[in-house]
Design a protein around this motif. Structure first.
Motif, PDB file in Angstrom:
ATOM      1  N   LEU A  55       2.429  12.760   0.494  1.00 58.68           N
ATOM      2  CA  LEU A  55       2.577  12.319  -1.130  1.00 58.68           C
ATOM      3  C   LEU A  55       0.758  12.224  -1.163  1.00 58.68           C
ATOM      4  N   ASN A  56       0.665  12.874  -2.402  1.00 56.71           N
ATOM      5  CA  ASN A  56      -0.805  13.312  -2.819  1.00 56.71           C
ATOM      6  C   ASN A  56      -0.954  13.245  -4.270  1.00 56.71           C
ATOM      7  N   THR A  57      -2.248  13.403  -4.723  1.00 58.17           N
ATOM      8  CA  THR A  57      -2.474  13.296  -6.173  1.00 58.17           C
ATOM      9  C   THR A  57      -1.848  14.438  -6.992  1.00 58.17           C
ATOM     10  N   LYS A  58      -1.144  15.344  -6.463  1.00 60.36           N
ATOM     11  CA  LYS A  58      -0.375  16.425  -7.281  1.00 60.36           C
ATOM     12  C   LYS A  58       1.092  16.174  -7.155  1.00 60.36           C
ATOM     13  N   SER A  59       1.505  15.212  -6.384  1.00 57.05           N
ATOM     14  CA  SER A  59       2.906  15.112  -6.140  1.00 57.05           C
ATOM     15  C   SER A  59       3.568  14.602  -7.635  1.00 57.05           C
ATOM     16  N   PRO A  60       4.532  15.187  -7.847  1.00 57.36           N
ATOM     17  CA  PRO A  60       5.357  14.792  -9.161  1.00 57.36           C
ATOM     18  C   PRO A  60       5.714  13.244  -9.195  1.00 57.36           C
ATOM     19  N   SER A  61       5.831  12.597  -8.119  1.00 59.68           N
ATOM     20  CA  SER A  61       6.278  11.362  -8.157  1.00 59.68           C
ATOM     21  C   SER A  61       4.852  10.501  -8.477  1.00 59.68           C
ATOM     22  N   PHE A  62       3.925  10.763  -8.011  1.00 59.61           N
ATOM     23  CA  PHE A  62       2.807   9.957  -8.291  1.00 59.61           C
ATOM     24  C   PHE A  62       2.176  10.440  -9.661  1.00 59.61           C
ATOM     25  N   SER A  74       0.931  -1.175   0.081  1.00 58.65           N
ATOM     26  CA  SER A  74       0.075  -0.027  -0.027  1.00 58.65           C
ATOM     27  C   SER A  74       0.875   1.237   0.112  1.00 58.65           C
ATOM     28  N   VAL A  75       0.682   2.098  -1.105  1.00 59.48           N
ATOM     29  CA  VAL A  75       1.312   3.458  -0.887  1.00 59.48           C
ATOM     30  C   VAL A  75       0.027   4.473  -0.634  1.00 59.48           C
ATOM     31  N   PRO A  76       0.136   5.116   0.366  1.00 59.99           N
ATOM     32  CA  PRO A  76      -0.882   5.851   0.748  1.00 59.99           C
ATOM     33  C   PRO A  76      -0.828   7.253   0.309  1.00 59.99           C
ATOM     34  N   VAL A  77      -1.161   7.386  -1.191  1.00 62.39           N
ATOM     35  CA  VAL A  77      -1.280   8.935  -1.611  1.00 62.39           C
ATOM     36  C   VAL A  77      -2.717   9.247  -1.336  1.00 62.39           C
ATOM     37  N   ILE A  78      -2.575  10.604  -0.544  1.00 56.94           N
ATOM     38  CA  ILE A  78      -3.912  11.294  -0.399  1.00 56.94           C
ATOM     39  C   ILE A  78      -4.481  12.258  -1.344  1.00 56.94           C
ATOM     40  N   GLN A  79      -5.780  12.451  -1.211  1.00 56.74           N
ATOM     41  CA  GLN A  79      -6.068  13.714  -2.342  1.00 56.74           C
ATOM     42  C   GLN A  79      -5.769  14.985  -2.061  1.00 56.74           C
ATOM     43  N   ALA A  80      -5.118  15.253  -2.921  1.00 54.60           N
ATOM     44  CA  ALA A  80      -4.487  16.933  -2.870  1.00 54.60           C
ATOM     45  C   ALA A  80      -5.376  17.945  -2.352  1.00 54.60           C
TER      46      ALA A  80
END
Length: 221
Positions: free
Chosen positions: A47-54, A28-34
């Motif tokens: 780490l979120n939905t606007k993070s460059p890595s995501f 699980s990679v817990p990407v959160i909503q920006a």
């Protein structure tokens, strides 16, 4: 190994439930909503939905996404159809006819049900359910759900589950879409077979494991 990008408190819950049903290992990679962050591009932002890595994973900046040994897919319901097909077993179609039915019910959930249920859950997420505007949104959404739920109620008259009279990916996908409207208990009370079907789906151990993940996230927030 399967990697699931997205927090449990998002549409990623569908993919976490599916992975638990299949009994497969996953990361699980817990990407959160920006939208939940004041400044999603801040150097110390989660780490979120606007993070460059995501955005390398999903350029649309939406969760969930999955990476299955290099295959990246980015639509939650389609992700589940893929996982069912890959791993087989009772959640998958026994033949091409069942696969067609599962695909049809999943697309029906996405096009005829979720446009209404998502408005309900977002109204609650924004704490607007008691405002005049929020009440109007919920009322319109419930009205929009009456015809789809009437169809599902009739379909369940002679069966316990949607396809093949066993729990499958079609049930999981539709149950997760309908979960967004469970706050409107009177709506389900008017459709007792749908209500009973949802209870059967939610009684599954894999569903409880997924919900436990949601509770852990909420407690840690």
């Amino acid at each position: 190994m399967l990697t699931i990008y997205g927090v449990y408190c998002s549409r990623a819950s569908r993919n976490y439930w599916m992975a638990e049903e299949l009994g497969i290992p996953f990361k699980s990679v817990p990407v959160i909503q920006a939208r939940l962050l004041d400044d999603p591009l801040a150097p110390d932002a989660r780490l979120n939905t606007k993070s460059p890595s995501f955005l390398v994973v999903n350029p649309m900046g939406q969760i969930p996404a999955i990476d299955d040994d290099g295959l990246v897919l980015t639509e939650s319901l389609a992700n589940n159809l893929y996982l069912a097909r890959k791993h087989g077993g009772p959640l998958a179609g026994a033949d091409v006819e069942e696969e067609g039915q599962m695909l049809a019910w999943t697309l029906w959930a996405a096009t005829e049900v979720e446009p209404h249920t998502v408005k309900i859950v977002l109204t609650y997420d924004n704490a607007a359910e008691n405002t005049p505007e929020g009440k109007a949104v919920i009322e319109a959404s419930v009205k929009g759900l009456e015809r789809p739920l009437a169809r599902l109620e009739a379909h369940l008259q002679a069966r316990d589950y949607i396809v093949g009279n066993r729990f499958t990916v079609a049930d999981l996908n539709l149950a997760e879409v309908l979960r967004y409207a469970m706050s409107e208990t009177y709506l389900l009370d008017r459709h007792p077979r749908v209500k009973a079907w949802l209870s059967r789906c939610h009684a599954r151990p894999a569903f409880e494991k997924m919900m436990a993940g949601r509770r852990r996230e909420a407690e840690a927030a």
